[in-house]
Design a protein around this motif. Structure first.
Motif, PDB file in Angstrom:
ATOM      1  N   LEU A 148       8.072 -32.068 -14.512  1.00 23.50           N
ATOM      2  CA  LEU A 148       9.417 -31.858 -13.981  1.00 23.50           C
ATOM      3  C   LEU A 148      10.475 -32.247 -15.028  1.00 23.50           C
ATOM      4  O   LEU A 148      11.476 -31.557 -15.193  1.00 23.50           O
ATOM      5  CB  LEU A 148       9.605 -32.686 -12.710  1.00 23.50           C
ATOM      6  CG  LEU A 148      10.989 -32.606 -12.053  1.00 23.50           C
ATOM      7  CD1 LEU A 148      11.275 -31.166 -11.589  1.00 23.50           C
ATOM      8  CD2 LEU A 148      11.080 -33.571 -10.859  1.00 23.50           C
ATOM      9  N   GLY A 149      10.207 -33.402 -15.709  1.00 24.99           N
ATOM     10  CA  GLY A 149      11.184 -33.850 -16.692  1.00 24.99           C
ATOM     11  C   GLY A 149      11.302 -32.915 -17.872  1.00 24.99           C
ATOM     12  O   GLY A 149      12.352 -32.830 -18.520  1.00 24.99           O
ATOM     13  N   ARG A 150      10.239 -32.179 -18.155  1.00 26.61           N
ATOM     14  CA  ARG A 150      10.270 -31.269 -19.292  1.00 26.61           C
ATOM     15  C   ARG A 150      10.902 -29.932 -18.962  1.00 26.61           C
ATOM     16  O   ARG A 150      11.119 -29.101 -19.850  1.00 26.61           O
ATOM     17  CB  ARG A 150       8.851 -31.045 -19.804  1.00 26.61           C
ATOM     18  CG  ARG A 150       8.292 -32.250 -20.534  1.00 26.61           C
ATOM     19  CD  ARG A 150       6.869 -31.971 -20.997  1.00 26.61           C
ATOM     20  NE  ARG A 150       6.352 -33.091 -21.795  1.00 26.61           N
ATOM     21  CZ  ARG A 150       5.096 -33.141 -22.264  1.00 26.61           C
ATOM     22  NH1 ARG A 150       4.257 -32.110 -22.014  1.00 26.61           N
ATOM     23  NH2 ARG A 150       4.711 -34.171 -22.961  1.00 26.61           N
ATOM     24  N   GLN A 151      11.157 -29.735 -17.717  1.00 26.00           N
ATOM     25  CA  GLN A 151      11.795 -28.474 -17.357  1.00 26.00           C
ATOM     26  C   GLN A 151      13.175 -28.388 -17.990  1.00 26.00           C
ATOM     27  O   GLN A 151      13.913 -29.378 -18.107  1.00 26.00           O
ATOM     28  CB  GLN A 151      11.912 -28.347 -15.827  1.00 26.00           C
ATOM     29  CG  GLN A 151      10.580 -28.185 -15.129  1.00 26.00           C
ATOM     30  CD  GLN A 151      10.730 -28.048 -13.614  1.00 26.00           C
ATOM     31  OE1 GLN A 151      11.846 -28.151 -13.106  1.00 26.00           O
ATOM     32  NE2 GLN A 151       9.624 -27.835 -12.921  1.00 26.00           N
ATOM     33  N   LYS A 152      13.537 -27.242 -18.411  1.00 21.40           N
ATOM     34  CA  LYS A 152      14.788 -27.022 -19.115  1.00 21.40           C
ATOM     35  C   LYS A 152      15.887 -26.623 -18.138  1.00 21.40           C
ATOM     36  O   LYS A 152      15.675 -25.882 -17.190  1.00 21.40           O
ATOM     37  CB  LYS A 152      14.625 -25.910 -20.156  1.00 21.40           C
ATOM     38  CG  LYS A 152      13.592 -26.210 -21.234  1.00 21.40           C
ATOM     39  CD  LYS A 152      14.089 -27.295 -22.168  1.00 21.40           C
ATOM     40  CE  LYS A 152      13.092 -27.507 -23.299  1.00 21.40           C
ATOM     41  NZ  LYS A 152      13.563 -28.529 -24.240  1.00 21.40           N
ATOM     42  N   SER A 192      16.625 -30.814 -21.284  1.00 22.38           N
ATOM     43  CA  SER A 192      15.613 -31.190 -20.304  1.00 22.38           C
ATOM     44  C   SER A 192      16.202 -32.187 -19.326  1.00 22.38           C
ATOM     45  O   SER A 192      17.256 -32.803 -19.541  1.00 22.38           O
ATOM     46  CB  SER A 192      14.391 -31.793 -21.007  1.00 22.38           C
ATOM     47  OG  SER A 192      14.743 -33.026 -21.611  1.00 22.38           O
ATOM     48  N   ILE A 193      15.454 -32.340 -18.192  1.00 21.11           N
ATOM     49  CA  ILE A 193      15.919 -33.313 -17.182  1.00 21.11           C
ATOM     50  C   ILE A 193      15.887 -34.719 -17.764  1.00 21.11           C
ATOM     51  O   ILE A 193      16.761 -35.539 -17.489  1.00 21.11           O
ATOM     52  CB  ILE A 193      15.044 -33.199 -15.927  1.00 21.11           C
ATOM     53  CG1 ILE A 193      15.280 -31.829 -15.264  1.00 21.11           C
ATOM     54  CG2 ILE A 193      15.351 -34.327 -14.953  1.00 21.11           C
ATOM     55  CD1 ILE A 193      14.428 -31.587 -14.042  1.00 21.11           C
ATOM     56  N   PHE A 238      23.065 -39.627 -18.737  1.00 21.60           N
ATOM     57  CA  PHE A 238      23.690 -40.360 -17.622  1.00 21.60           C
ATOM     58  C   PHE A 238      23.533 -41.871 -17.785  1.00 21.60           C
ATOM     59  O   PHE A 238      24.458 -42.654 -17.521  1.00 21.60           O
ATOM     60  CB  PHE A 238      23.085 -39.884 -16.288  1.00 21.60           C
ATOM     61  CG  PHE A 238      23.721 -38.641 -15.755  1.00 21.60           C
ATOM     62  CD1 PHE A 238      25.067 -38.636 -15.381  1.00 21.60           C
ATOM     63  CD2 PHE A 238      23.002 -37.468 -15.628  1.00 21.60           C
ATOM     64  CE1 PHE A 238      25.646 -37.479 -14.886  1.00 21.60           C
ATOM     65  CE2 PHE A 238      23.580 -36.318 -15.136  1.00 21.60           C
ATOM     66  CZ  PHE A 238      24.909 -36.304 -14.760  1.00 21.60           C
ATOM     67  N   ILE A 239      22.342 -42.284 -18.229  1.00 17.20           N
ATOM     68  CA  ILE A 239      22.114 -43.729 -18.417  1.00 17.20           C
ATOM     69  C   ILE A 239      23.053 -44.270 -19.497  1.00 17.20           C
ATOM     70  O   ILE A 239      23.648 -45.344 -19.363  1.00 17.20           O
ATOM     71  CB  ILE A 239      20.646 -43.975 -18.787  1.00 17.20           C
ATOM     72  CG1 ILE A 239      19.750 -43.673 -17.574  1.00 17.20           C
ATOM     73  CG2 ILE A 239      20.440 -45.410 -19.255  1.00 17.20           C
ATOM     74  CD1 ILE A 239      18.266 -43.737 -17.878  1.00 17.20           C
ATOM     75  N   VAL A 240      23.194 -43.516 -20.609  1.00 16.31           N
ATOM     76  CA  VAL A 240      24.100 -43.951 -21.687  1.00 16.31           C
ATOM     77  C   VAL A 240      25.537 -44.027 -21.182  1.00 16.31           C
ATOM     78  O   VAL A 240      26.280 -44.985 -21.479  1.00 16.31           O
ATOM     79  CB  VAL A 240      23.981 -43.011 -22.893  1.00 16.31           C
ATOM     80  CG1 VAL A 240      25.078 -43.307 -23.913  1.00 16.31           C
ATOM     81  CG2 VAL A 240      22.610 -43.159 -23.543  1.00 16.31           C
ATOM     82  N   LEU A 241      25.957 -42.999 -20.417  1.00 16.80           N
ATOM     83  CA  LEU A 241      27.331 -43.003 -19.896  1.00 16.80           C
ATOM     84  C   LEU A 241      27.573 -44.177 -18.956  1.00 16.80           C
ATOM     85  O   LEU A 241      28.621 -44.831 -19.000  1.00 16.80           O
ATOM     86  CB  LEU A 241      27.621 -41.674 -19.175  1.00 16.80           C
ATOM     87  CG  LEU A 241      27.730 -40.437 -20.069  1.00 16.80           C
ATOM     88  CD1 LEU A 241      27.913 -39.180 -19.214  1.00 16.80           C
ATOM     89  CD2 LEU A 241      28.880 -40.588 -21.061  1.00 16.80           C
ATOM     90  N   ILE A 242      26.595 -44.436 -18.072  1.00 16.32           N
ATOM     91  CA  ILE A 242      26.753 -45.579 -17.153  1.00 16.32           C
ATOM     92  C   ILE A 242      26.834 -46.888 -17.939  1.00 16.32           C
ATOM     93  O   ILE A 242      27.656 -47.756 -17.670  1.00 16.32           O
ATOM     94  CB  ILE A 242      25.592 -45.594 -16.148  1.00 16.32           C
ATOM     95  CG1 ILE A 242      25.705 -44.399 -15.198  1.00 16.32           C
ATOM     96  CG2 ILE A 242      25.604 -46.920 -15.359  1.00 16.32           C
ATOM     97  CD1 ILE A 242      24.517 -44.240 -14.267  1.00 16.32           C
TER      98      ILE A 242
END
Length: 344
Positions: A39-43, A62-63, A70-74
Motif C-alpha cells: 500500500l505504501g508503495r502505491q503511487k 508514494s504514500i 506530513f511528519i516533517v511538516l508536523i
C-alpha cells in the motif's frame, strides 16, 4: 502406564496447537506487513494545471513519501511554535534586563555626581586644613604625588585613560586614603587647640558683664575725675548698664583672694589668675562669692551697684599683671558696641 501415556498425548496435542497458532500469527503478520508495504508503495499522482497553455505538471509520490512529508511538516510546526514561545519569554526577560540596566545607569550617574561633589568638598577642606596647618607650623596633610605636586588638586587629578566607572572607584579610594592620612595632623591640631583653650580660659579675655551687656563710660588712661574735676590715671575701664543688679562675671579661671568694702572702690572682688594676672571688680551692689573660692571663667561673682566713690551704677574693672595695671581692652576678645558717655 496408561495414565502417563495419556498425559504425554495431551502434552503433544497442546504443543501442536500452540505451534499452529504461532505459525498462523506469524503468517498473518507477514501478510499484513507485505500488504502495508504494498500500500505504501502505491503511487499518487498530483497534477498541477496552470491557467495558461503551459504543460500540466504531474508529480508522483508514494504514500510513504507523503506520510514522511506530513511528519516533517508536523515536526516543523511544533518546533516553530516552541521557538516562538521561547522567544517571547526571552524577549520579556531582555526587556526586564534593559529596564534594570537603565536604572543602574541612572544610579551610576547619580553616584558620579555625589563622587564629584565629595571630591570638590575634599579639595576645599584640604586647602582650608593646609592653611590652618601652615599657620600652626604643622606638616601638611596632603599626600605627595609622584609628580612632586603636594597639593590635593594634583592628588585628585583624574586619569583620563582609566576604564569608565573604575575612575570613580579609584577617586573614592584616594579620598579615603587622604582622609586616613589626615587623622594624625588633626589629632595634633586637637592637642594644640585643647591646650590653647585652657590658656584662653586662664587669661582675662571676656566681657565682664554677663550676656555682653553695658557700654564703656570711661576708658583706661588719663581722664578727668568726675567728682573732683582733676586729671588722674584711670587704672581700669568703667562699664554701665544704666541700672543696678546686672550680673558681673569673672573674666578668667582663678581664685578669689579678696572680698571687701573700700571707701573708694566700694564693694569689690579681687581674683588671682595664672601667669601673674589679677582682676578687680568694684562698686558692686552685692557679692556672689567668698574669699578663697575657685571660680571659672564666666562665673557670676557679684552684681553691678553704686557703692563707694561713684556717681552712678557701674562696674569699675581692672587688669593687673604683676604690679602694673594694663588696659583691659587689650585682652577682651569681644564686647558690645561702645559709646562713651558720662564719666562715673
Amino acid at each position: 502406564m496408561s495414565t502417563f501415556k495419556r498425559l504425554k498425548d495431551k502434552e503433544k496435542s497442546a504443543a501442536r496447537v500452540i505451534v499452529s497458532v504461532l505459525r498462523r500469527g506469524f503468517q498473518a503478520t507477514v501478510h499484513g506487513l507485505a500488504g502495508l508495504v504494498k500500500l505504501g508503495r502505491q503511487k499518487l499522482t498530483i497534477m498541477l494545471v496552470p491557467h495558461s497553455e503551459k504543460r500540466i505538471l504531474n508529480i508522483q509520490i508514494s504514500i510513504f513519501g507523503l506520510a514522511g512529508i506530513f511528519i516533517v511538516l508536523i515536526g516543523a510546526t511544533v518546533f516553530l511554535s516552541w521557538s516562538a514561545l521561547n522567544y517571547s519569554s526571552v524577549a520579556a526577560k531582555l526587556a526586564g534586563k534593559t529596564s534594570n540596566l537603565q536604572e543602574t545607569r541612572d544610579d551610576l550617574d547619580l553616584t558620579r555626581d555625589h563622587v564629584n561633589r565629595l571630591i570638590n568638598a575634599a579639595r576645599q577642606f584640604q586647602a582650608s586644613l593646609d592653611s590652618t596647618f601652615n599657620n600652626l607650623g604643622l606638616s601638611s596633610s596632603s599626600p605627595q604625588a609622584d609628580s612632586g605636586s603636594g597639593d590635593l588638586a594634583g592628588f585628585f587629578e583624574l586619569d583620563q585613560s582609566g576604564a569608565g566607572n573604575l575612575r570613580e572607584l579609584s577617586e573614592l579610594d584616594r579620598v579615603t586614603a587622604w582622609l586616613e592620612q589626615s587623622v594624625r595632623p588633626l589629632a595634633e591640631l586637637e592637642t594644640i587647640l585643647s591646650s590653647q583653650g585652657d590658656i584662653l580660659t586662664e587669661i582675662p579675655n571676656i566681657w565682664p558683664i554677663r550676656a555682653g551687656l553695658g557700654h564703656i563710660t570711661m576708658y583706661y588712661g588719663q581722664n578727668e575725675n568726675p567728682i573732683f574735676g582733676s586729671w588722674y590715671m584711670h587704672k581700669g575701664i568703667d562699664i554701665s548698664t544704666f541700672r543696678s543688679g546686672d550680673p558681673i562675671v569673672t573674666t578668667a579661671d582663678g581664685k578669689v583672694v579678696d572680698v571687701a568694702y573700700d571707701n573708694g572702690l566700694g564693694n569689690h572682688v579681687i581674683v588671682e589668675h595664672k601667669y601673674g594676672f589679677i582682676t578687680r571688680y568694684a562698686h558692686m551692689s552685692a557679692f556672689n562669692v567668698q574669699k578663697g573660692d575657685i571660680v571659672r571663667q564666666g562665673q557670676v561673682i557679684g552684681f553691678i551697684g553704686n557703692t563707694g566713690l561713684s556717681t552712678g551704677a557701674h562696674l569699675h574693672y581692672e587688669v593687673h599683671l604683676g604690679t602694673a595695671t594694663i588696659d583691659p581692652l587689650r585682652f577682651i576678645n569681644s564686647r558690645p558696641n561702645q559709646t562713651a558717655g558720662l564719666n562715673n
